[in-house]
Design a protein around this motif. Structure first.
Motif, PDB file in Angstrom:
ATOM      1  N   SER A  28       0.930  -0.873   0.223  1.00  0.00           N
ATOM      2  CA  SER A  28       0.013  -0.091   0.359  1.00  0.00           C
ATOM      3  C   SER A  28       1.051   1.606  -0.007  1.00  0.00           C
ATOM      4  N   GLU A  29       0.139   2.557  -0.277  1.00  0.00           N
ATOM      5  CA  GLU A  29       1.005   4.122  -0.506  1.00  0.00           C
ATOM      6  C   GLU A  29       1.649   4.071   1.052  1.00  0.00           C
ATOM      7  N   GLU A  31       2.661   1.540   3.644  1.00  0.00           N
ATOM      8  CA  GLU A  31       3.269   0.738   3.948  1.00  0.00           C
ATOM      9  C   GLU A  31       5.028   0.877   2.783  1.00  0.00           C
ATOM     10  N   LEU A  32       4.964   1.739   1.507  1.00  0.00           N
ATOM     11  CA  LEU A  32       5.788   2.011   1.186  1.00  0.00           C
ATOM     12  C   LEU A  32       6.315   2.823   1.773  1.00  0.00           C
ATOM     13  N   TYR A  33       5.878   4.337   2.258  1.00  0.00           N
ATOM     14  CA  TYR A  33       6.106   5.693   2.774  1.00  0.00           C
ATOM     15  C   TYR A  33       6.841   5.007   4.023  1.00  0.00           C
ATOM     16  N   ASP A  34       6.160   4.176   4.650  1.00  0.00           N
ATOM     17  CA  ASP A  34       6.482   3.730   6.238  1.00  0.00           C
ATOM     18  C   ASP A  34       8.036   3.407   5.779  1.00  0.00           C
ATOM     19  N   VAL A  35       8.861   2.547   4.984  1.00  0.00           N
ATOM     20  CA  VAL A  35      10.276   1.395   4.683  1.00  0.00           C
ATOM     21  C   VAL A  35      10.168   2.870   4.458  1.00  0.00           C
ATOM     22  N   THR A  36       9.889   3.146   3.547  1.00  0.00           N
ATOM     23  CA  THR A  36      10.851   4.632   3.203  1.00  0.00           C
ATOM     24  C   THR A  36      11.933   5.057   4.090  1.00  0.00           C
ATOM     25  N   ARG A  37      10.658   5.465   5.103  1.00  0.00           N
ATOM     26  CA  ARG A  37      10.887   6.863   6.007  1.00  0.00           C
ATOM     27  C   ARG A  37      11.771   6.936   6.991  1.00  0.00           C
ATOM     28  N   GLY A  38      11.963   5.158   7.389  1.00  0.00           N
ATOM     29  CA  GLY A  38      13.088   5.620   8.606  1.00  0.00           C
ATOM     30  C   GLY A  38      13.092   3.709   8.846  1.00  0.00           C
ATOM     31  N   CYS A  39      13.556   3.100   9.360  1.00  0.00           N
ATOM     32  CA  CYS A  39      14.562   4.159  10.777  1.00  0.00           C
ATOM     33  C   CYS A  39      16.392   3.386   9.949  1.00  0.00           C
ATOM     34  N   TRP A  40      17.093   4.600   9.453  1.00  0.00           N
ATOM     35  CA  TRP A  40      18.167   4.701   9.268  1.00  0.00           C
ATOM     36  C   TRP A  40      19.119   5.730  10.250  1.00  0.00           C
ATOM     37  N   LYS A  41      20.087   4.756   9.326  1.00  0.00           N
ATOM     38  CA  LYS A  41      21.711   5.210  10.750  1.00  0.00           C
ATOM     39  C   LYS A  41      22.268   6.388  10.278  1.00  0.00           C
ATOM     40  N   ARG A  42      21.587   7.517  10.471  1.00  0.00           N
ATOM     41  CA  ARG A  42      22.681   8.475   9.838  1.00  0.00           C
ATOM     42  C   ARG A  42      22.515   9.609  11.470  1.00  0.00           C
ATOM     43  N   LYS A  43      23.195  10.662  10.993  1.00  0.00           N
ATOM     44  CA  LYS A  43      23.481  12.287  11.528  1.00  0.00           C
ATOM     45  C   LYS A  43      22.055  12.556  11.393  1.00  0.00           C
ATOM     46  N   ILE A  44      21.404  13.661  11.784  1.00  0.00           N
ATOM     47  CA  ILE A  44      20.326  14.344  10.998  1.00  0.00           C
ATOM     48  C   ILE A  44      20.549  15.424  10.074  1.00  0.00           C
ATOM     49  N   GLU A  63       9.122   5.487  -5.726  1.00  0.00           N
ATOM     50  CA  GLU A  63       7.729   7.042  -5.103  1.00  0.00           C
ATOM     51  C   GLU A  63       8.910   8.016  -4.898  1.00  0.00           C
ATOM     52  N   VAL A  64       8.521   9.621  -4.950  1.00  0.00           N
ATOM     53  CA  VAL A  64       9.298  10.598  -4.575  1.00  0.00           C
ATOM     54  C   VAL A  64       8.946  11.231  -3.225  1.00  0.00           C
ATOM     55  N   TYR A  65       8.940  11.974  -2.017  1.00  0.00           N
ATOM     56  CA  TYR A  65       8.229  11.932  -0.562  1.00  0.00           C
ATOM     57  C   TYR A  65       9.084  13.273  -1.014  1.00  0.00           C
ATOM     58  N   GLN A  66       8.701  14.395  -0.325  1.00  0.00           N
ATOM     59  CA  GLN A  66       8.441  15.682   0.298  1.00  0.00           C
ATOM     60  C   GLN A  66       8.624  15.898   0.429  1.00  0.00           C
ATOM     61  N   ILE A  67      10.426  16.039   1.662  1.00  0.00           N
ATOM     62  CA  ILE A  67      10.548  15.549   3.281  1.00  0.00           C
ATOM     63  C   ILE A  67      10.199  17.250   3.746  1.00  0.00           C
ATOM     64  N   ASP A  68       9.251  16.851   5.118  1.00  0.00           N
ATOM     65  CA  ASP A  68       9.544  18.291   6.370  1.00  0.00           C
ATOM     66  C   ASP A  68      10.098  18.335   7.158  1.00  0.00           C
ATOM     67  N   GLU A  69      10.825  17.450   7.929  1.00  0.00           N
ATOM     68  CA  GLU A  69      11.567  17.748   8.898  1.00  0.00           C
ATOM     69  C   GLU A  69      12.654  16.009   9.119  1.00  0.00           C
ATOM     70  N   TRP A  70      13.534  15.714  10.179  1.00  0.00           N
ATOM     71  CA  TRP A  70      13.887  14.361   9.936  1.00  0.00           C
ATOM     72  C   TRP A  70      14.292  14.426  11.425  1.00  0.00           C
ATOM     73  N   LEU A  71      14.001  13.059  12.024  1.00  0.00           N
ATOM     74  CA  LEU A  71      14.356  13.437  13.595  1.00  0.00           C
ATOM     75  C   LEU A  71      14.267  11.608  14.109  1.00  0.00           C
ATOM     76  N   ARG A  78       5.310   5.212  12.993  1.00  0.00           N
ATOM     77  CA  ARG A  78       4.905   4.443  11.635  1.00  0.00           C
ATOM     78  C   ARG A  78       3.713   3.860  11.673  1.00  0.00           C
ATOM     79  N   GLU A  79       2.469   3.611  10.724  1.00  0.00           N
ATOM     80  CA  GLU A  79       1.460   3.216  10.377  1.00  0.00           C
ATOM     81  C   GLU A  79       1.190   1.639  11.033  1.00  0.00           C
ATOM     82  N   THR A  80       2.800   1.029   9.757  1.00  0.00           N
ATOM     83  CA  THR A  80       2.852   0.521   9.452  1.00  0.00           C
ATOM     84  C   THR A  80       3.191  -0.889  10.220  1.00  0.00           C
TER      85      THR A  80
END
Length: 130
Positions: A28-29, A31-44, A63-71, A78-80
């Motif tokens: 689903s859209e 699920e794809l958003y949730d796996v893309t947005r995190g969780c990443w081992k990086r410094k903000i 897919e392409v997402y516009q980023i509002d913020e990193w936290l 995440r929903e899923t």
């Protein structure tokens, strides 16, 4: 075979995120958003200037997402995908939304495989243009 993007084709500050292992056909859209947005081992600080995140599966932009913020991942639900205190500790996540159609058309279904060096292990690649 999808058309390949070069560094010259990229006009925005982007983060390319490889989601090969988490992706499956028919997601689903959300699920794809949730796996893309995190969780990443990086410094903000290493990604905070990026305006867009690009979800990539085996070199192809899904897919392409516009980023509002990193936290920090622990601050965002995440929903899923439930937060895993052990696996996700110290990782980051972005909050955003599907990008405008103009931006999506520029990247979706193109190949970014040529932007990665062979053996490049990190699933997150930052490309700053501005």
């Amino acid at each position: 075979m999808p058309q390949k993007l070069t560094l010259e084709d990229i006009k925005e500050n982007i983060v390319i995120i490889k989601i090969n292992k988490s992706y499956r056909e028919g997601m689903s859209e959300t699920e794809l958003y949730d796996v893309t947005r995190g969780c990443w081992k990086r410094k903000i600080a290493s990604v905070e200037k990026a305006d867009y995140a690009i979800a990539v599966v085996y070199g192809i932009v899904k897919e392409v997402y516009q980023i509002d913020e990193w936290l920090p991942a622990k601050n965002e639900v995440r929903e899923t995908i439930p937060y895993n205190e052990v696996a996700d500790a110290g990782r980051i996540i972005f909050k955003g939304r599907t990008a405008d159609e103009k931006i999506r058309k520029r990247y979706r279904d193109y190949s970014v495989a040529g932007l990665f060096k062979r053996g490049e292990a990190s699933p997150v690649k930052v490309i700053m243009k501005l």
